[in-house]
Write a protein that holds these residues in place. Structure first.
Motif, PDB file in Angstrom:
ATOM      1  N   LEU A   7       0.832  -1.204   0.000  1.00  0.00           N
ATOM      2  CA  LEU A   7       0.000   0.000   0.000  1.00  0.00           C
ATOM      3  C   LEU A   7       0.868   1.256   0.000  1.00  0.00           C
ATOM      4  O   LEU A   7       0.597   2.212  -0.735  1.00  0.00           O
ATOM      5  N   GLU A   8       1.917   1.268   0.802  1.00  0.00           N
ATOM      6  CA  GLU A   8       2.840   2.412   0.829  1.00  0.00           C
ATOM      7  C   GLU A   8       3.476   2.620  -0.541  1.00  0.00           C
ATOM      8  O   GLU A   8       3.587   3.751  -1.015  1.00  0.00           O
ATOM      9  N   LYS A   9       3.890   1.514  -1.168  1.00  0.00           N
ATOM     10  CA  LYS A   9       4.513   1.614  -2.490  1.00  0.00           C
ATOM     11  C   LYS A   9       3.503   2.142  -3.508  1.00  0.00           C
ATOM     12  O   LYS A   9       3.827   3.018  -4.307  1.00  0.00           O
ATOM     13  N   THR A  10       2.284   1.615  -3.467  1.00  0.00           N
ATOM     14  CA  THR A  10       1.245   2.072  -4.392  1.00  0.00           C
ATOM     15  C   THR A  10       0.981   3.558  -4.198  1.00  0.00           C
ATOM     16  O   THR A  10       0.906   4.316  -5.174  1.00  0.00           O
ATOM     17  N   ASN A  11       0.864   3.984  -2.957  1.00  0.00           N
ATOM     18  CA  ASN A  11       0.638   5.408  -2.686  1.00  0.00           C
ATOM     19  C   ASN A  11       1.791   6.255  -3.193  1.00  0.00           C
ATOM     20  O   ASN A  11       1.584   7.323  -3.785  1.00  0.00           O
ATOM     21  N   ARG A  12       3.009   5.802  -2.964  1.00  0.00           N
ATOM     22  CA  ARG A  12       4.190   6.553  -3.425  1.00  0.00           C
ATOM     23  C   ARG A  12       4.200   6.673  -4.942  1.00  0.00           C
ATOM     24  O   ARG A  12       4.407   7.760  -5.488  1.00  0.00           O
ATOM     25  N   ILE A  13       3.981   5.566  -5.624  1.00  0.00           N
ATOM     26  CA  ILE A  13       3.987   5.586  -7.094  1.00  0.00           C
ATOM     27  C   ILE A  13       2.876   6.493  -7.608  1.00  0.00           C
ATOM     28  O   ILE A  13       3.073   7.260  -8.553  1.00  0.00           O
ATOM     29  N   ASN A  14       1.704   6.429  -6.985  1.00  0.00           N
ATOM     30  CA  ASN A  14       0.600   7.292  -7.422  1.00  0.00           C
ATOM     31  C   ASN A  14       0.923   8.770  -7.234  1.00  0.00           C
ATOM     32  O   ASN A  14       0.600   9.591  -8.091  1.00  0.00           O
ATOM     33  N   VAL A  15       1.567   9.118  -6.127  1.00  0.00           N
ATOM     34  CA  VAL A  15       1.961  10.512  -5.898  1.00  0.00           C
ATOM     35  C   VAL A  15       2.996  10.938  -6.940  1.00  0.00           C
ATOM     36  O   VAL A  15       2.871  12.005  -7.557  1.00  0.00           O
ATOM     37  N   LEU A  16       3.996  10.103  -7.148  1.00  0.00           N
ATOM     38  CA  LEU A  16       5.019  10.445  -8.143  1.00  0.00           C
ATOM     39  C   LEU A  16       4.410  10.532  -9.541  1.00  0.00           C
ATOM     40  O   LEU A  16       4.777  11.408 -10.332  1.00  0.00           O
ATOM     41  N   TYR A  20       4.908  13.475 -12.151  1.00  0.00           N
ATOM     42  CA  TYR A  20       5.809  13.227 -13.275  1.00  0.00           C
ATOM     43  C   TYR A  20       5.235  12.340 -14.375  1.00  0.00           C
ATOM     44  O   TYR A  20       5.906  12.094 -15.371  1.00  0.00           O
ATOM     45  N   GLY A  21       3.997  11.887 -14.223  1.00  0.00           N
ATOM     46  CA  GLY A  21       3.400  10.989 -15.213  1.00  0.00           C
ATOM     47  C   GLY A  21       3.507  11.472 -16.654  1.00  0.00           C
ATOM     48  O   GLY A  21       3.854  10.698 -17.542  1.00  0.00           O
ATOM     49  N   PRO A  22       3.233  12.752 -16.913  1.00  0.00           N
ATOM     50  CA  PRO A  22       3.315  13.225 -18.296  1.00  0.00           C
ATOM     51  C   PRO A  22       4.722  13.130 -18.912  1.00  0.00           C
ATOM     52  O   PRO A  22       4.868  13.201 -20.131  1.00  0.00           O
ATOM     53  N   LEU A  23       5.730  12.955 -18.087  1.00  0.00           N
ATOM     54  CA  LEU A  23       7.093  12.849 -18.593  1.00  0.00           C
ATOM     55  C   LEU A  23       7.450  11.421 -19.013  1.00  0.00           C
ATOM     56  O   LEU A  23       8.495  11.203 -19.612  1.00  0.00           O
ATOM     57  N   LEU A  24       6.586  10.467 -18.691  1.00  0.00           N
ATOM     58  CA  LEU A  24       6.813   9.071 -19.050  1.00  0.00           C
ATOM     59  C   LEU A  24       6.354   8.813 -20.483  1.00  0.00           C
ATOM     60  O   LEU A  24       5.562   9.572 -21.040  1.00  0.00           O
ATOM     61  N   THR A  25       6.818   7.707 -21.038  1.00  0.00           N
ATOM     62  CA  THR A  25       6.329   7.307 -22.354  1.00  0.00           C
ATOM     63  C   THR A  25       4.866   6.888 -22.235  1.00  0.00           C
ATOM     64  O   THR A  25       4.379   6.585 -21.133  1.00  0.00           O
ATOM     65  N   ASP A  26       4.182   6.833 -23.359  1.00  0.00           N
ATOM     66  CA  ASP A  26       2.775   6.411 -23.350  1.00  0.00           C
ATOM     67  C   ASP A  26       2.635   4.996 -22.777  1.00  0.00           C
ATOM     68  O   ASP A  26       1.720   4.727 -22.003  1.00  0.00           O
ATOM     69  N   LYS A  27       3.541   4.124 -23.142  1.00  0.00           N
ATOM     70  CA  LYS A  27       3.477   2.742 -22.661  1.00  0.00           C
ATOM     71  C   LYS A  27       3.703   2.687 -21.147  1.00  0.00           C
ATOM     72  O   LYS A  27       2.996   1.982 -20.427  1.00  0.00           O
ATOM     73  N   GLN A  28       4.668   3.443 -20.651  1.00  0.00           N
ATOM     74  CA  GLN A  28       4.921   3.480 -19.209  1.00  0.00           C
ATOM     75  C   GLN A  28       3.698   4.019 -18.471  1.00  0.00           C
ATOM     76  O   GLN A  28       3.298   3.480 -17.444  1.00  0.00           O
ATOM     77  N   GLN A  29       3.097   5.071 -19.001  1.00  0.00           N
ATOM     78  CA  GLN A  29       1.894   5.629 -18.382  1.00  0.00           C
ATOM     79  C   GLN A  29       0.770   4.601 -18.350  1.00  0.00           C
ATOM     80  O   GLN A  29       0.114   4.412 -17.321  1.00  0.00           O
ATOM     81  N   THR A  30       0.564   3.927 -19.460  1.00  0.00           N
ATOM     82  CA  THR A  30      -0.515   2.940 -19.555  1.00  0.00           C
ATOM     83  C   THR A  30      -0.297   1.802 -18.575  1.00  0.00           C
ATOM     84  O   THR A  30      -1.225   1.412 -17.847  1.00  0.00           O
ATOM     85  N   PHE A  31       0.899   1.253 -18.521  1.00  0.00           N
ATOM     86  CA  PHE A  31       1.162   0.121 -17.632  1.00  0.00           C
ATOM     87  C   PHE A  31       1.039   0.528 -16.165  1.00  0.00           C
ATOM     88  O   PHE A  31       0.483  -0.211 -15.359  1.00  0.00           O
ATOM     89  N   LEU A  32       1.548   1.700 -15.814  1.00  0.00           N
ATOM     90  CA  LEU A  32       1.418   2.166 -14.427  1.00  0.00           C
ATOM     91  C   LEU A  32      -0.044   2.381 -14.055  1.00  0.00           C
ATOM     92  O   LEU A  32      -0.468   2.016 -12.956  1.00  0.00           O
ATOM     93  N   LYS A  33      -0.825   2.975 -14.966  1.00  0.00           N
ATOM     94  CA  LYS A  33      -2.247   3.179 -14.698  1.00  0.00           C
ATOM     95  C   LYS A  33      -2.947   1.840 -14.489  1.00  0.00           C
ATOM     96  O   LYS A  33      -3.725   1.681 -13.548  1.00  0.00           O
ATOM     97  N   CYS A  34      -2.681   0.898 -15.385  1.00  0.00           N
ATOM     98  CA  CYS A  34      -3.323  -0.415 -15.273  1.00  0.00           C
ATOM     99  C   CYS A  34      -2.962  -1.087 -13.948  1.00  0.00           C
ATOM    100  O   CYS A  34      -3.835  -1.610 -13.250  1.00  0.00           O
ATOM    101  N   PHE A  36      -1.253   0.180 -11.026  1.00  0.00           N
ATOM    102  CA  PHE A  36      -1.404   0.888  -9.755  1.00  0.00           C
ATOM    103  C   PHE A  36      -2.761   1.569  -9.584  1.00  0.00           C
ATOM    104  O   PHE A  36      -3.255   1.685  -8.471  1.00  0.00           O
ATOM    105  N   HIS A  37      -3.371   2.053 -10.663  1.00  0.00           N
ATOM    106  CA  HIS A  37      -4.663   2.730 -10.538  1.00  0.00           C
ATOM    107  C   HIS A  37      -5.819   1.747 -10.657  1.00  0.00           C
ATOM    108  O   HIS A  37      -6.766   1.809  -9.894  1.00  0.00           O
ATOM    109  N   ASP A  38      -5.732   0.869 -11.659  1.00  0.00           N
ATOM    110  CA  ASP A  38      -6.849  -0.023 -11.964  1.00  0.00           C
ATOM    111  C   ASP A  38      -6.711  -1.397 -11.330  1.00  0.00           C
ATOM    112  O   ASP A  38      -7.603  -2.224 -11.481  1.00  0.00           O
TER     113      ASP A  38
END
Length: 116
Positions: A7-16, A20-34, A36-38
């Protein structure tokens, strides 16, 4: 990883990701969303994108590292946390003041909260 650490890791990644999400590639954004978010599993992401679980894992690890690197260099999340901790402390201190002094200081604290 235990539940609390996950949970701490998920919260940290979500905050980061928020910073900084817009600075990631589209694929990195998609995988992180799937992941950690979904709350998709590695297997579900792998099936959706027709790649191996290992490839998904490596994409996620790389994206997490990129987020941590940005934070190490820019420190926006740490600054945000420190800012909000300071406002909370200020509001606590204001609450301890005589009532007639509170209004202008409470308005200033509210203005600071709205500044972000």
């Amino acid at each position: 990883m235990s539940g609390e650490n996950a949970l701490e890791k998920t919260n940290r990644i979500n905050v980061l990701y928020d910073f900084y999400g817009p600075l990631l590639t589209d694929k990195q954004q998609t995988f992180l969303k799937c992941y950690f978010h979904d709350d998709y599993t590695l297997g579900e992401i792998a099936a959706d994108f027709r790649i191996s679980r290992q490839a998904v894992y490596e994409h996620l690890k790389r994206a997490e590292q990129v987020l941590e690197d940005y934070e190490a260099k820019l420190g926006l999340a740490a600054r945000h946390e420190k800012f909000h901790a300071g406002i909370e402390l200020l509001e606590t201190q204001i609450a301890g003041l005589p009532v007639e002094w509170r209004k202008p200081l409470t308005e200033t604290a509210a203005m600071l909260r709205g500044a972000e």
